[in-house]
Design a protein around this motif. Structure first.
Motif, mmCIF file in Angstrom:
data_model
loop_
_atom_site.group_PDB
_atom_site.id
_atom_site.type_symbol
_atom_site.label_atom_id
_atom_site.label_comp_id
_atom_site.label_asym_id
_atom_site.label_seq_id
_atom_site.Cartn_x
_atom_site.Cartn_y
_atom_site.Cartn_z
ATOM 1 N N UNK A 34 0.834 -1.202 0.000
ATOM 2 C CA UNK A 34 0.000 0.000 0.000
ATOM 3 C C UNK A 34 0.871 1.255 0.000
ATOM 4 N N UNK A 35 1.938 1.252 0.794
ATOM 5 C CA UNK A 35 2.868 2.389 0.811
ATOM 6 C C UNK A 35 3.458 2.641 -0.576
ATOM 7 N N UNK A 36 3.788 1.563 -1.284
ATOM 8 C CA UNK A 36 4.394 1.707 -2.605
ATOM 9 C C UNK A 36 3.457 2.421 -3.576
ATOM 10 N N UNK A 37 2.171 2.168 -3.436
ATOM 11 C CA UNK A 37 1.183 2.869 -4.281
ATOM 12 C C UNK A 37 1.008 4.306 -3.785
ATOM 13 N N UNK A 38 0.774 4.471 -2.493
ATOM 14 C CA UNK A 38 0.499 5.797 -1.931
ATOM 15 C C UNK A 38 1.656 6.768 -2.121
ATOM 16 N N UNK A 39 2.889 6.261 -2.087
ATOM 17 C CA UNK A 39 4.060 7.117 -2.264
ATOM 18 C C UNK A 39 4.433 7.304 -3.737
ATOM 19 N N UNK A 40 3.676 6.686 -4.626
ATOM 20 C CA UNK A 40 3.928 6.845 -6.052
ATOM 21 C C UNK A 40 5.168 6.109 -6.546
ATOM 22 N N UNK A 41 5.652 5.162 -5.762
ATOM 23 C CA UNK A 41 6.825 4.384 -6.178
ATOM 24 C C UNK A 41 6.424 3.392 -7.257
ATOM 25 N N UNK A 42 5.276 2.755 -7.082
ATOM 26 C CA UNK A 42 4.711 1.879 -8.105
ATOM 27 C C UNK A 42 3.476 2.572 -8.661
ATOM 28 N N UNK A 43 3.446 2.722 -9.965
ATOM 29 C CA UNK A 43 2.318 3.382 -10.626
ATOM 30 C C UNK A 43 1.752 2.452 -11.683
ATOM 31 N N UNK A 44 0.466 2.515 -11.849
ATOM 32 C CA UNK A 44 -0.211 1.722 -12.866
ATOM 33 C C UNK A 44 -0.719 2.653 -13.959
ATOM 34 N N UNK A 45 -0.330 2.374 -15.190
ATOM 35 C CA UNK A 45 -0.800 3.172 -16.318
ATOM 36 C C UNK A 45 -2.209 2.732 -16.698
ATOM 37 N N UNK A 46 -2.877 3.559 -17.436
ATOM 38 C CA UNK A 46 -4.215 3.210 -17.906
ATOM 39 C C UNK A 46 -4.178 1.902 -18.699
ATOM 40 N N UNK A 47 -3.163 1.765 -19.544
ATOM 41 C CA UNK A 47 -3.032 0.562 -20.355
ATOM 42 C C UNK A 47 -2.856 -0.680 -19.482
ATOM 43 N N UNK A 48 -2.026 -0.586 -18.435
ATOM 44 C CA UNK A 48 -1.807 -1.755 -17.583
ATOM 45 C C UNK A 48 -3.082 -2.129 -16.828
ATOM 46 N N UNK A 59 -11.364 -8.281 -7.812
ATOM 47 C CA UNK A 59 -11.254 -6.924 -7.310
ATOM 48 C C UNK A 59 -9.968 -6.279 -7.835
ATOM 49 N N UNK A 60 -10.084 -5.114 -8.448
ATOM 50 C CA UNK A 60 -8.927 -4.449 -9.036
ATOM 51 C C UNK A 60 -7.888 -4.089 -7.975
ATOM 52 N N UNK A 61 -8.326 -3.677 -6.801
ATOM 53 C CA UNK A 61 -7.386 -3.354 -5.726
ATOM 54 C C UNK A 61 -6.560 -4.574 -5.341
ATOM 55 N N UNK A 62 -7.212 -5.736 -5.271
ATOM 56 C CA UNK A 62 -6.489 -6.974 -4.967
ATOM 57 C C UNK A 62 -5.478 -7.293 -6.058
ATOM 58 N N UNK A 63 -5.847 -7.029 -7.307
ATOM 59 C CA UNK A 63 -4.929 -7.273 -8.421
ATOM 60 C C UNK A 63 -3.714 -6.359 -8.340
ATOM 61 N N UNK A 64 -3.926 -5.096 -7.992
ATOM 62 C CA UNK A 64 -2.799 -4.165 -7.816
ATOM 63 C C UNK A 64 -1.820 -4.722 -6.786
ATOM 64 N N UNK A 65 -2.368 -5.150 -5.650
ATOM 65 C CA UNK A 65 -1.514 -5.651 -4.578
ATOM 66 C C UNK A 65 -0.789 -6.925 -5.000
#
Length: 91
Positions: A34-48, A59-65
């Motif tokens: 969660x920190x990696x997303x919130x701090x912008x270290x890992x970003x997901x593009x629209x395409x991804x 669940x998309x959130x679960x997929x991100x994690x």
């Protein structure tokens, strides 16, 4: 006008791949998913995100994690580095 993206692929040797893994591990050290997303270290593009939705159900959130966990555990680097996002317009 049409937007075009320019990319470049560069061959990597084994030493360069090792440096990339070490840099990845140092960057992610001590941070949870969660920190990696919130701090912008890992970003997901629209395409991804579109690809995740097409390929997987759930669940998309679960997929991100899950994707971030895979990045954290990864010890493999592709044979080519890829640079992208130089944008230009054609008339």
């Amino acid at each position: 006008m049409r937007l075009c993206l320019l990319g470049l692929k560069i061959d990597l040797n084994d030493e360069q791949k090792e440096v990339i893994i070490i840099a990845k591990d140092d960057t992610l050290l001590g941070k949870d998913r969660v920190e990696l997303i919130n701090q912008g270290i890992v970003k997901f593009t629209r395409h991804s995100v579109e690809r995740l939705i097409q390929r997987f159900k759930g669940n998309l959130s679960d997929l991100y994690l899950l994707v971030i966990e895979m990045i954290q555990k990864s010890t493999v680097v592709d044979d080519k580095a890829e640079w992208r996002q130089m944008k230009y317009y054609l008339k």
